[in-house]
Design a protein around this motif. Structure first.
Motif, PDB file in Angstrom:
ATOM      1  N   LYS A 156       5.960   7.567   6.134  1.00 40.39           N
ATOM      2  CA  LYS A 156       4.659   6.897   5.946  1.00 40.39           C
ATOM      3  C   LYS A 156       3.792   7.028   7.193  1.00 40.39           C
ATOM      4  O   LYS A 156       2.566   7.204   7.098  1.00 40.39           O
ATOM      5  CB  LYS A 156       4.895   5.423   5.621  1.00 40.39           C
ATOM      6  CG  LYS A 156       3.620   4.590   5.413  1.00 40.39           C
ATOM      7  CD  LYS A 156       3.986   3.140   5.116  1.00 40.39           C
ATOM      8  CE  LYS A 156       2.740   2.269   5.006  1.00 40.39           C
ATOM      9  NZ  LYS A 156       1.984   2.542   3.757  1.00 40.39           N
ATOM     10  N   PRO A 208       2.725   4.708  -2.124  1.00 41.24           N
ATOM     11  CA  PRO A 208       2.148   5.954  -2.618  1.00 41.24           C
ATOM     12  C   PRO A 208       1.060   5.691  -3.648  1.00 41.24           C
ATOM     13  O   PRO A 208       1.205   4.816  -4.506  1.00 41.24           O
ATOM     14  CB  PRO A 208       3.352   6.661  -3.244  1.00 41.24           C
ATOM     15  CG  PRO A 208       4.534   6.115  -2.491  1.00 41.24           C
ATOM     16  CD  PRO A 208       4.191   4.682  -2.215  1.00 41.24           C
ATOM     17  N   GLU A 209      -0.036   6.426  -3.521  1.00 39.92           N
ATOM     18  CA  GLU A 209      -1.194   6.291  -4.416  1.00 39.92           C
ATOM     19  C   GLU A 209      -1.817   4.898  -4.350  1.00 39.92           C
ATOM     20  O   GLU A 209      -2.526   4.471  -5.264  1.00 39.92           O
ATOM     21  CB  GLU A 209      -0.819   6.654  -5.859  1.00 39.92           C
ATOM     22  CG  GLU A 209      -0.273   8.078  -5.992  1.00 39.92           C
ATOM     23  CD  GLU A 209       0.067   8.432  -7.419  1.00 39.92           C
ATOM     24  OE1 GLU A 209      -0.248   7.637  -8.332  1.00 39.92           O
ATOM     25  OE2 GLU A 209       0.651   9.509  -7.622  1.00 39.92           O
ATOM     26  N   GLY A 210      -1.520   4.173  -3.244  1.00 39.49           N
ATOM     27  CA  GLY A 210      -2.156   2.879  -3.020  1.00 39.49           C
ATOM     28  C   GLY A 210      -1.597   1.739  -3.822  1.00 39.49           C
ATOM     29  O   GLY A 210      -2.159   0.637  -3.814  1.00 39.49           O
ATOM     30  N   ARG A 211      -0.474   1.970  -4.509  1.00 36.97           N
ATOM     31  CA  ARG A 211       0.121   0.927  -5.351  1.00 36.97           C
ATOM     32  C   ARG A 211       1.343   0.323  -4.661  1.00 36.97           C
ATOM     33  O   ARG A 211       2.007   0.988  -3.855  1.00 36.97           O
ATOM     34  CB  ARG A 211       0.519   1.501  -6.700  1.00 36.97           C
ATOM     35  CG  ARG A 211      -0.657   2.004  -7.539  1.00 36.97           C
ATOM     36  CD  ARG A 211      -0.236   2.207  -8.984  1.00 36.97           C
ATOM     37  NE  ARG A 211       0.808   3.210  -9.110  1.00 36.97           N
ATOM     38  CZ  ARG A 211       0.567   4.501  -9.362  1.00 36.97           C
ATOM     39  NH1 ARG A 211      -0.667   4.940  -9.506  1.00 36.97           N
ATOM     40  NH2 ARG A 211       1.564   5.348  -9.487  1.00 36.97           N
ATOM     41  N   GLU A 243       0.859  -1.187   0.000  1.00 34.23           N
ATOM     42  CA  GLU A 243       0.000   0.000   0.000  1.00 34.23           C
ATOM     43  C   GLU A 243       0.895   1.236   0.000  1.00 34.23           C
ATOM     44  O   GLU A 243       0.867   2.058   0.904  1.00 34.23           O
ATOM     45  CB  GLU A 243      -0.920  -0.017   1.218  1.00 34.23           C
ATOM     46  CG  GLU A 243      -1.859  -1.221   1.238  1.00 34.23           C
ATOM     47  CD  GLU A 243      -2.708  -1.285   2.482  1.00 34.23           C
ATOM     48  OE1 GLU A 243      -2.557  -0.410   3.363  1.00 34.23           O
ATOM     49  OE2 GLU A 243      -3.520  -2.210   2.587  1.00 34.23           O
TER      50      GLU A 243
END
Length: 230
Positions: free
Chosen positions: A81, A61-64, A59
């Protein structure tokens, strides 16, 4: 979830400790550096310098999914984070940064050389033995002076700088150092060692590590196996 590719060495311990201190969910994937796992294609995709540790944050940056190699960079990433163990701005932030760089650029490399030439070099080289033992002592004195004036390495707050340095001080005897010679460093070391998250971090993969290296491990870690084209 964070996937951690690691082995129980000082640099591996840094990341294990940080994950425990930050209470992050993680899975450990053992990279047995004595067996050559660090040269596998899958690992090289996330750690092109073939060194442990490396992480993949599922998970990021940007959920990737996002991979990070180099232990100091991983500590900064995890601190950013979570918003912990690294001040957000100002002088305190740069104090942590400078002591983290002290560990990455000096303490780790020089203590690693002291450890190598005192314990693993195929033949005794007095010049190298003395040079790196003396440099280890100098770096210990730098830390001892800093810790005479501050509770923690970068000031009055516990930070990633402390996490980075501690695993390299653990094998002080193998570096020719006695903590009784550095009372402020010893006080800090004992405070670090008493932290439950530190104890849990150091225990990660501890059962997998064997004492010493066989000849094949030495070839991979210190000899031609380290330098062959891949």
């Amino acid at each position: 979830m964070i996937d951690v590719y690691s082995w129980p060495t000082p640099n591996g311990h840094k990341v294990h400790i940080a994950l425990e201190e930050l209470d992050l969910d993680y899975r450990v994937h053992a990279i047995n550096i004595g067996k050559g796992d660090q040269f596998g294609e899958e690992f090289l995709r996330i750690s092109p310098n073939n060194k442990i540790p490396a992480i993949v944050d599922q998970e990021g940056p940007e959920g990737r999914p996002f991979s990070v190699f180099e232990s100091g960079a991983i500590l900064l990433y995890l601190a950013e984070k979570t918003g912990r163990l690294l001040p957000a701005s100002g002088e305190a932030r740069y104090r942590v940064m400078e002591w983290l760089m002290f560990q990455m650029g000096g303490l780790g490399p020089m203590l690693g050389q002291a450890h190598h030439f005192r314990n693993y070099a195929p033949k005794h080289i007095q010049y190298a033995h003395d040079r790196y033992t003396n440099e280890a002592g100098r770096l210990y004195r730098v830390m001892d002076r800093q810790l005479a004036a501050h509770a923690w390495l970068a000031g009055e707050e516990y930070s990633v700088a402390d996490i980075a340095a501690f695993p390299w001080i653990r094998p002080h005897r193998n570096q020719g150092q006695d903590l009784d010679d550095y009372p402020n460093l010893k006080r800090w070391y004992q405070a670090m060692d008493a932290r439950e998250a530190v104890q849990r971090g150091v225990a990660v993969l501890a059962e997998a590590r064997q004492q010493g290296f066989d000849e094949e491990a030495k070839r991979l870690l210190f000899g031609e196996g380290q330098y062959q084209r891949r």
